[in-house]
Structure formats: C-alpha cells, structure tokens
Design an enzyme around this catalytic site. Structure first.
Site, PDB file in Angstrom:
ATOM      1  N   ASP A 155       1.133  29.297 -22.777  1.00 44.93           N
ATOM      2  CA  ASP A 155       1.450  27.895 -22.426  1.00 44.93           C
ATOM      3  C   ASP A 155       2.706  27.794 -21.562  1.00 44.93           C
ATOM      4  O   ASP A 155       2.723  27.070 -20.565  1.00 44.93           O
ATOM      5  CB  ASP A 155       1.663  27.055 -23.690  1.00 44.93           C
ATOM      6  CG  ASP A 155       0.349  26.722 -24.383  1.00 44.93           C
ATOM      7  OD1 ASP A 155      -0.698  26.717 -23.704  1.00 44.93           O
ATOM      8  OD2 ASP A 155       0.369  26.463 -25.602  1.00 44.93           O
ATOM      9  N   LYS A 163      -2.249  26.487 -33.351  1.00 43.85           N
ATOM     10  CA  LYS A 163      -1.353  27.457 -32.695  1.00 43.85           C
ATOM     11  C   LYS A 163      -0.261  27.989 -33.626  1.00 43.85           C
ATOM     12  O   LYS A 163       0.048  29.169 -33.611  1.00 43.85           O
ATOM     13  CB  LYS A 163      -0.708  26.831 -31.456  1.00 43.85           C
ATOM     14  CG  LYS A 163      -1.699  26.464 -30.375  1.00 43.85           C
ATOM     15  CD  LYS A 163      -0.987  25.889 -29.172  1.00 43.85           C
ATOM     16  CE  LYS A 163      -1.990  25.276 -28.220  1.00 43.85           C
ATOM     17  NZ  LYS A 163      -1.365  24.742 -27.016  1.00 43.85           N
TER      18      LYS A 163
END
Ligand code: ATR
Length: 290
Positions: free
Chosen positions: A112, A76
C-alpha cells in the site's frame, strides 16, 4: 489465444483477495486482465472470508495450493499476526495486504505505501520537502503516513475525528522519523489555521465512500496551491474532490493507488513486470460498468 480464454486447466495457479465484504473489489478484473495479456496461467478470485475465520483460512492456505492472496478490509491487521515471514514494510506498518506462499510458508508484504508513492510519482507530484496533512488515523492512514514520513517530506499533520488516535499515530511516527509531525482534531477551524502552509492534503478517512456523504471539509478550508488526494475512488469525483475543484486545487482519486499496490502484488506473485496500462484500463472499465 491466452490460457485463461482457453479455459482453466489442471496447472492454473490460483491467487485472489480475501475481504469481508468482497463483492465491491475491482482487483479480480485488474489482475485477470493482466494475466490474460501476459498469457500467464493464473486466475484471481474473490473470497468472502469472515474475520473470525481468517486465522483458520490462512493456516490452511498452503494445503490448498493457493499461490498468494491480497487482503482487504477488515483483514490487513489480523493477517499481520498469522504470516511466517514479514517484509520490512509490513513490519513497519503492522499490516499485510499481500501474501505469497513459498514452500508452505506465508510471506507477508505491504504494497500500500509503495503503491501510494508510485501513484504520486505517476501524477508527477514531488513530495520532497512538502508539508502534508492526512485526514484520518485508521489503517489506511497508518500505511500512508508512515511511508510518507520516511520518504522525504518536510512535515506531517494528522487530523482525526478521534484526536487520541491521531496522537497515537504521531507518537509512533516520531519514533521512526525525524520529520516534524503533530496531531489535530479533524475540525474545520483547526484545519483552517494550518492549511495555508500545506502542499498536499490526503483523505484517508472513509467519509465519501457512502452515497450522500457530505464532503469531509469544504472549499473554504482549501486553496489553489494544494494537491488534494482522496483515497476513495468511487464515485470517481468524490465529494471532497468537488470541493477541492471549487477552491482551484488539483485533485486525484484513489484509483491510481489501487492500481500500483495491485501491480506490486502482481510482481511479487509472478516475478514479471506488471502491465500497468492494461491494468489501469481494466480498472476504469470495471468502474464504468458498476
Ligand atoms: P481504514 O482501514 O479504511 O483506514 P479504519 O481503520 O476503520 O478504516 O479508519 C477509518 C477512519 O475514518 C478513521 O480515521 C475514522 O475516524 P475515527 O478514528 O474517529 O473513527 C474516520 N472516520 C470514519 N467515519 C468518519 C466520520 N463520519 N467523520 C470523520 N472521520 C470519520
């Protein structure tokens, strides 16, 4: 009959997840169930991509006609540097978990944080004016802590084994948000001192992920008014959740966050509202058959 069950054809759109390792991912089951249900000619595949090759793979993504990907551990933060356009959330968190390819350009998103907030809403947890403690100061904690600090909570404590990392995250949050935020070492005696004032405790460390892991904190450091959210989802009752149950606290595991971050990615790729029920059921089924 759905397009996927009829078989993949020349018009099938490819999306997937890049991870290393990737075989533990439940996202292929979740997304493919949704594509089948909505009769969309998409397929979601797992790709095991070595971290040192991620840049190369991302640069070449548009030339393979891949429409989008999710990024999971450890990609990420690296992906953040190699997309063309960053969403507001990805910029804030400095990490990308979803990419959409549009006209050969990579658009980077981070679902997220919003996925986490949606999962709290779905559990009917109101975060307004709540005191929150987050355990951990790694990538997962950063996304959640930054998002929470801008979502109306009253205060935030970040507890980490490496205290300096918690302090660094606190410094960043202080620049973004007005809330009261401070760091403590992840030790029971420090946690005990502040826990009575806390409403929500979130485990964003990796402790509990491996079989035989001890709970990160014991029931003695918890209380019945607390809501304990463990981002880990396997086993479905984590060691921390067991301790929380003993103390009388309400608990949840990380399945719902996995679901909602995935649902938001699905909506980015397809432009259609995600079929939440179908996705949740496919996740629960995939968990059982592990
Ligand atoms: P992720 O992307 O899942 O957040 P990460 O960035 O590697 O992964 O962060 C892992 C987190 O779990 C960190 O907060 C780490 O603490 P340190 O910063 O001290 O390394 C925490 N962690 C991992 N193993 C731990 C352990 N045995 N005890 C306490 N904390 C632990």
């Amino acid at each position: 009959m759905s397009l996927i069950s009829q078989g993949i054809n020349g018009r099938t759109k490819i999306v997937g997840v890049f991870g290393f390792p990737v075989e533990h991912s439940l996202s292929p089951q979740m997304h493919n169930a949704a594509f089948r249900f909505q009769n969309l000619n998409f397929i979601y595949l797992p790709f095991e991509v070595k971290p040192q090759k991620l840049k190369y793979v991302l640069e070449n993504l548009p030339y393979m006609g891949i429409k989008g990907v999710n990024l999971t551990v450890p990609h990420k933060e690296i992906a953040y540097n190699y997309v063309d356009v960053l969403s507001k959330e990805a910029k804030l968190i400095k990490a990308v978990n979803t990419i959409k390819v549009i006209n050969n350009k990579l658009y980077g998103y981070n679902t997220d944080g919003s996925g986490f907030i949606k999962s709290l809403n779905s559990a009917k947890i109101n975060i307004k004016n709540k005191n929150v403690i987050v355990l951990g100061a790694g990538g997962a904690s950063r996304g959640i802590s930054i998002t929470l600090s801008l979502a109306g909570i009253r205060s935030l404590v970040i507890a980490n084994r490496t205290y300096e990392k918690a302090q660094k995250l606190v410094n960043k949050i202080s620049k973004l948000s007005e809330i009261k935020v401070f760091a403590i070492p992840l030790e029971e005696n420090y946690i005990k001192e502040i826990i009575t004032d806390m409403d929500i405790l979130i485990n964003a460390t990796s402790v509990g992920l491996n079989k035989g892991d001890e709970p990160i904190i014991s029931s003695k450091s918890l209380h019945p008014k607390l809501f304990v959210y463990d981002l880990i989802y396997s086993p479905s009752e984590t060691p921390l959740m067991k301790e929380a149950r003993k103390s009388g606290a309400r608990t949840t595991n990380g399945i719902s966050m996995l679901l909602y971050q995935g649902a938001l990615a699905y909506e980015i790729w397809t432009g259609k509202p995600a079929p939440i029920k179908i996705m949740r059921n496919s996740l629960l089924k995939a968990m059982k058959s592990r």
